[in-house]
Design an enzyme around this catalytic site. Structure first.
Site, short mmCIF file in Angstrom:
data_model
loop_
_atom_site.label_atom_id
_atom_site.label_comp_id
_atom_site.label_asym_id
_atom_site.label_seq_id
_atom_site.Cartn_x
_atom_site.Cartn_y
_atom_site.Cartn_z
N HIS A 135 -6.02 -6.31 41.42
CA HIS A 135 -4.85 -5.56 43.13
C HIS A 135 -5.47 -4.57 42.47
O HIS A 135 -5.84 -4.58 43.66
CB HIS A 135 -3.54 -5.95 42.28
N HIS A 168 -5.85 -10.30 36.58
CA HIS A 168 -4.93 -10.90 37.73
C HIS A 168 -4.74 -9.52 38.53
O HIS A 168 -4.95 -8.67 39.81
CB HIS A 168 -3.74 -11.88 38.00
N GLU A 169 -4.66 -8.39 37.31
CA GLU A 169 -3.30 -7.22 37.72
C GLU A 169 -4.92 -6.18 38.33
O GLU A 169 -4.61 -5.46 39.33
CB GLU A 169 -2.77 -6.37 36.90
N HIS A 222 -8.48 -4.63 44.27
CA HIS A 222 -8.12 -4.99 46.22
C HIS A 222 -7.22 -3.50 47.08
O HIS A 222 -8.17 -3.18 48.31
CB HIS A 222 -6.85 -5.75 45.84
ZN LIG Z 1 -0.61 -9.78 41.60
#
Ligand SMILES: [Zn+2]
Length: 718
Positions: free
Chosen positions: A510, A506-507, A513
């Site tokens: 980011h 998940h991190e 992204h």
């Molecule tokens: Zn998040």
């Protein structure tokens, strides 16, 4: 750039908060003082690719003078823009504003890290003093009438149509954010607005320091082998090293953080100690002592309600959501209330399963909140023959990191290579250079800070030290991932849970992204997108953990090196929606309380009573609590970032669940064509495109909520 700046990484968010307030100009600011001369924090970063943060040169005593000097410099830059005699244009106003505040950017990056990852009483003192000053500084920019007039002129000018679409979007962002921050208010309203923001900044700081204090200074001491019954060896080891770090002799220590308490609740056979650990954790910020947060909450809520009214919104929630994808609280509530009954119904089933098992074992207990994880694990074994601890033997922290790199290579064409010799702020931090696999071009740096320590806030988050942009020159990004794993014995691999592996992805989502960003202007770069959209790319990446390609290569037994057997993977898949009642309900109860607190307007609120009454009205099951109870809800009270915004994870998950279908409907998670579209329309565009439109560009239609219900194993209702 005139950016949304969070000067300190205030929130305990999964992603570092970038959004707070715009900033503005002059007077009262101290001139550059003598103490700032020669301050290494003010210097341009040196080193490869536009420089890297000078972590080796940081002294806490330099933080305050550096911030003050950088603010003064920024205000002088704004004065130069407003002092321009030429008529306002995009170039001399919006683009010029994007060029301001570079020094403050660099200083804020360092300040944020010291405040959130290396806090000490000395750093806290800087925080306490500087938070209101930074808020005041920010208001000086948003309330700078001459600057706003110029922005407004560009926004309303017919020449705007001739700008590129990114320039038009940037102009809109500037205009909207200035208005939202009060640029159109009368002078006395502006004054009040600034007072409110300064008071809030002080309260956020106090809230967050109290929480950090309870997480760092309160812990559970286990005194004998008898206190360790049921704990797997790696948990015993990490409890031993936590005791060593705390200098508690001949004992084991369970830290007051989620990554320490959750595994203890899962495995400890000692129901009395489970109850102690659970109570310690859910009472963070709520102990009636010097670090109690209950008195701070109503003050924050009142100030937020007053600010929203000043700005012409019925409540803080309405103001916050106006420029989010959800647009208004009603849309967010509709989604949450639509999912809630299915989640609670599933909890009843889960509790019934656990009670049956406990009765069968002759435990003679009624399931209480401190039993949930423990019996959930037993039910998981009984129902699916799945042992989380067995799974963990295959999940080594280092291998999962390699798995992330491998996925980034397959999907994003990125390579990650360790770099030595760059300054780091703690010996645990490692640095990697990211390159494009096809072109060999440098993409950015990725810093990784995996382990828990005192002074580091709990949870996991991503942070951008520098944004990608190409206004005047190609500027590459520097991003970081941070988590709180507990170190094991020296030389032994750190084993993590399945959930932890998903959180790492998940991190990393980011981070990708940020790394994929391909825009011109820094304000629109990377993760600077709407709060309820930013969790979409990160949640999407979680899907790759369970792909056979990852598991066969990287889920290797820590002793034998053998890949996780297919039979175990099948069991994981079969149990995929197991415990979704618990997970969704603990999350949604927090999100609903957050929204309702901020829909209550200026009603006087007793946080404790409000939480109890709201949960009772919702029909919250007795067997679990909110994931973040109000006095420890850092997302909401350590800053404005996720206030009336905790629903964002669910909102984004609708997009996540629905968008992953684009892969499964094609050739699967590694389909190159879909991956290329995902990068083109989602990961690379930052905030240059309206998020709803970006989603449509990728998926060819609006998202459908059914995919979310299916993902969580809930019935799809029409
Ligand atoms: Zn998040």
């Amino acid at each position: 750039m005139i950016k949304f700046l969070s000067f300190r990484s205030a929130a305990v968010a999964l992603i570092a908060l970038t959004a707070a307030f715009f900033m503005t100009s002059t007077s009262e600011m101290k001139p550059i003082g003598a103490e700032a001369v020669g301050n290494p924090l003010l210097a341009k970063w040196t080193g490869p690719y536009g420089g890297v943060p000078p972590f080796d040169k940081v002294k806490v005593s330099d933080l305050k003078p550096a911030l003050e000097s950088a603010m003064a410099e920024n205000l002088a830059e704004i004065d130069a823009i407003t002092g321009n005699k030429a008529a306002p244009t995009f170039a001399n106003t919006i683009a010029a504003s994007e060029r301001t505040g570079k020094t403050l950017d660099r200083v804020s990056t360092i300040y944020g890290i010291w405040s959130g990852s290396l806090s000490t009483p000395e750093v806290e003192a800087v925080d306490t003093e500087m938070a209101p000053k930074l808020a005041q500084f920010s208001d000086k920019i948003t309330q700078n009438e001459a600057l706003f007039k110029r922005i407004e002129a560009v926004y309303n000018s017919p020449a705007k149509k001739k700008l590129t679409s990114e320039q038009q979007r940037l102009t809109w962002v500037y205009y909207t954010n200035f208005v939202r921050a009060g640029a159109k208010l009368a002078p006395e309203q502006k004054k009040r607005m600034s007072e409110i923001n300064q008071q809030l900044a002080g309260l956020f700081t106090k809230f967050s320091q109290n929480l950090l204090g309870d997480e760092g200074q309160v812990y559970l001491t286990l005194k004998s082998e008898g206190d360790l019954v049921g704990l797997p060896q790696d948990l015993k080891d990490s409890a031993a090293s936590a005791a060593a770090a705390k200098k508690v002799p001949n004992a084991w220590v369970i830290r007051n953080t989620r990554s320490s308490v959750d595994p203890f609740l899962t495995y400890s056979e000692r129901r009395d100690l489970r109850e102690k650990a659970w109570k310690m954790f859910v009472n963070r910020g709520d102990n009636g002592d010097a670090r109690d947060n209950n008195a701070i909450i109503p003050q924050i809520l009142q100030l937020r309600a007053e600010r929203a009214k000043l700005l012409g919104f019925p409540t803080h929630a309405h103001w916050r959501l106006e420029n989010a994808m959800a647009k208004n609280p009603e849309n967010a509530m509709k989604l949450m209330e639509g999912v809630w009954p299915a989640a609670v119904a599933r909890v009843q089933e889960e509790v019934a399963d656990m009670q049956t098992l406990a009765d069968k074992e002759g435990a003679k207990i009624k399931i209480e909140p401190w039993d949930y994880r423990f019996y959930m694990e037993k039910v998981r074994k009984a129902k699916y023959d799945l042992d989380q601890n067995e799974v963990k033997q295959y999940l080594q922290l280092d291998k999962i990191r390699e798995a992330m790199f491998w996925v980034a290579g397959e999907i994003f064409n990125f390579t990650f290579t360790p770099v030595t010799g760059l300054p780091v702020y703690h010996p645990d931090v490692t640095v990697y250079e990211v390159k494009n696999r096809k072109t060999g071009k440098h993409v950015g740096f990725w810093y990784f800070d995996p382990y828990a320590r005192d002074g580091k806030r709990s949870g996991a988050w991503m942070n951008a030290y520098r944004n990608q942009e190409r206004m005047d020159r190609e500027t590459t990004t520097i991003v970081s991932n941070n988590s709180n794993f507990v170190k094991g014995k020296p030389g032994e691999p750190v084993l993590i849970s399945w959930d932890d592996a998903e959180t790492m992805f998940h991190e990393f989502g980011h981070a990708l992204h940020g790394l994929s960003s391909n825009v011109t202007y820094p304000s629109l770069s990377g993760t600077n997108v709407a709060r309820d959209y930013v969790e979409f790319p990160s949640q999407l990446l979680e899907h790759w953990v369970s792909t056979p390609e990852v598991l066969q290569r990287f889920a290797l037994h820590y002793k034998t090196g053998k890949p996780i057997p297919k039979s175990l993977v099948d069991k994981i898949k079969k149990a995929d929606t197991f415990n979704q009642g618990f997970a969704t309900t603990e999350y949604l109860s927090s999100a609903l309380v957050d929204m309702k607190l901020h829909l209550a307007g200026d009603k006087k609120i007793d946080a404790d009573a409000f939480e109890k009454e709201t949960l009772a009205a919702l029909g919250m099951p007795n067997e679990l609590v909110m994931r973040h109870r109000t006095p420890q809800f850092g997302h909401v009270f350590a800053g404005d970032g996720y206030s009336a915004g905790y629903y964002s994870y669910l909102w984004s998950d609708v997009l996540t669940a629905d968008s992953f279908g684009a892969f499964t409907e094609a050739k699967g998670p590694y389909d190159k064509a879909v991956a290329a579209r995902m990068i083109k329309y989602i990961f690379s565009v930052g905030n240059t495109v309206d998020p709803a439109q970006a989603y449509r560009n990728f998926r060819g239609r609006d998202p459908n909520v059914d995919a979310l219900m299916i993902k969580r194993g809930f019935p799809v209702t029409k």
